[in-house]
Design a protein around this motif. Sequence first.
Motif, PDB file in Angstrom:
ATOM      1  N   THR A  44     -30.982  40.993 -29.844  1.00 11.13           N
ATOM      2  CA  THR A  44     -31.895  40.302 -30.756  1.00 11.13           C
ATOM      3  C   THR A  44     -32.388  41.328 -31.778  1.00 11.13           C
ATOM      4  OG1 THR A  44     -33.793  40.765 -29.311  1.00 11.13           O
ATOM      5  CG2 THR A  44     -32.642  38.653 -28.981  1.00 11.13           C
ATOM      6  N   LEU A  45     -33.180  40.859 -32.722  1.00 11.94           N
ATOM      7  CA  LEU A  45     -33.734  41.756 -33.744  1.00 11.94           C
ATOM      8  C   LEU A  45     -35.250  41.869 -33.580  1.00 11.94           C
ATOM      9  CD1 LEU A  45     -31.625  40.511 -36.759  1.00 11.94           C
ATOM     10  CD2 LEU A  45     -31.387  42.677 -35.528  1.00 11.94           C
ATOM     11  N   ARG A  46     -35.724  43.094 -33.511  1.00 12.38           N
ATOM     12  CA  ARG A  46     -37.160  43.356 -33.433  1.00 12.38           C
ATOM     13  C   ARG A  46     -37.824  43.026 -34.777  1.00 12.38           C
ATOM     14  NH1 ARG A  46     -37.991  47.720 -29.296  1.00 12.38           N
ATOM     15  NH2 ARG A  46     -35.907  48.273 -28.578  1.00 12.38           N
TER      16      ARG A  46
ATOM     17  N   ARG B 295     -38.907  34.524 -33.860  1.00 13.07           N
ATOM     18  CA  ARG B 295     -39.183  35.068 -35.195  1.00 13.07           C
ATOM     19  C   ARG B 295     -37.906  35.096 -36.042  1.00 13.07           C
ATOM     20  NH1 ARG B 295     -40.775  39.321 -33.487  1.00 13.07           N
ATOM     21  NH2 ARG B 295     -38.874  40.509 -33.714  1.00 13.07           N
ATOM     22  N   ASP B 296     -36.795  35.541 -35.432  1.00 13.88           N
ATOM     23  CA  ASP B 296     -35.514  35.653 -36.133  1.00 13.88           C
ATOM     24  C   ASP B 296     -34.444  35.163 -35.155  1.00 13.88           C
ATOM     25  OD1 ASP B 296     -33.046  36.477 -37.210  1.00 13.88           O
ATOM     26  OD2 ASP B 296     -33.948  38.209 -38.182  1.00 13.88           O
ATOM     27  N   PRO B 297     -33.868  33.999 -35.387  1.00 13.28           N
ATOM     28  CA  PRO B 297     -33.007  33.372 -34.381  1.00 13.28           C
ATOM     29  C   PRO B 297     -31.612  33.973 -34.226  1.00 13.28           C
ATOM     30  CG  PRO B 297     -33.062  32.009 -36.338  1.00 13.28           C
ATOM     31  CD  PRO B 297     -34.057  33.132 -36.561  1.00 13.28           C
ATOM     32  N   ARG B 298     -31.267  34.989 -35.002  1.00 10.34           N
ATOM     33  CA  ARG B 298     -29.926  35.568 -34.889  1.00 10.34           C
ATOM     34  C   ARG B 298     -29.775  36.331 -33.571  1.00 10.34           C
ATOM     35  NH1 ARG B 298     -29.688  38.852 -40.311  1.00 10.34           N
ATOM     36  NH2 ARG B 298     -31.870  39.111 -39.712  1.00 10.34           N
ATOM     37  N   PHE B 299     -28.592  36.195 -32.966  1.00 14.80           N
ATOM     38  CA  PHE B 299     -28.337  36.841 -31.682  1.00 14.80           C
ATOM     39  C   PHE B 299     -26.872  37.251 -31.577  1.00 14.80           C
ATOM     40  CE2 PHE B 299     -26.671  32.689 -30.818  1.00 14.80           C
ATOM     41  CZ  PHE B 299     -25.632  32.923 -29.931  1.00 14.80           C
TER      42      PHE B 299
ATOM     43  N   PHE C  11     -35.345  27.433 -30.414  1.00 16.30           N
ATOM     44  CA  PHE C  11     -36.348  27.296 -29.364  1.00 16.30           C
ATOM     45  C   PHE C  11     -36.443  25.827 -28.992  1.00 16.30           C
ATOM     46  CE2 PHE C  11     -40.869  26.920 -28.012  1.00 16.30           C
ATOM     47  CZ  PHE C  11     -40.781  27.742 -26.892  1.00 16.30           C
ATOM     48  N   TRP C  12     -36.349  25.511 -27.712  1.00 16.76           N
ATOM     49  CA  TRP C  12     -36.255  24.134 -27.232  1.00 16.76           C
ATOM     50  C   TRP C  12     -37.519  23.779 -26.481  1.00 16.76           C
ATOM     51  CZ3 TRP C  12     -32.154  21.672 -29.109  1.00 16.76           C
ATOM     52  CH2 TRP C  12     -31.854  20.411 -28.619  1.00 16.76           C
TER      53      TRP C  12
END
Length: 159
Positions: A32-34, A69-73, A98-99
């Motif tokens: 993930t991205l901080r 915050r940032d959905p890229r994974f 987010f579900w």
Amino acid sequence: MATWAEFAAEEPDMAAFVEGRFAADRHALLATLRKDGSPRISGVEPDFTHGELWAGMMPGSMKSRDLRRDPRFALHCMSTTASMTEAGDAKVSGTAEFWTDKEIYLKDLFDRTGWEPKPEEIDLFRFDVTEVVQLTVEGDGMVVLSWHEGRGTRRVTKQ
């Protein structure tokens, strides 16, 4: 973004391989991205069910905060041998959603596994995919199959 089912309909053999690699060791690595943009690697147990790719995590965990915050994974299966001759390797990238409507997923999870977390005990994410990569060894070479949404699949052999 493609759902897992959309990708699997386009590339069923590749989807089966990737699901098998993630199932071989339920634990996987999630990038993930901080907040400052630097990467974070965390453990996660991805779940492929009903044409979707899911992951649950502790509420408020750093990886959950990152994804909200940032959905890229990026998601990587556990590689148990450096040579990859036994099983190969699999990676998936895309975005996480987010579900909040967890009841159907949690009932299905209980029916399949016997584990029944309460909705407030889990942050649940559904993953859409933009890239899926399969790596295998054939003879003396490594074969990389990479699927990108909208571009299809490309095969590269590296000696």
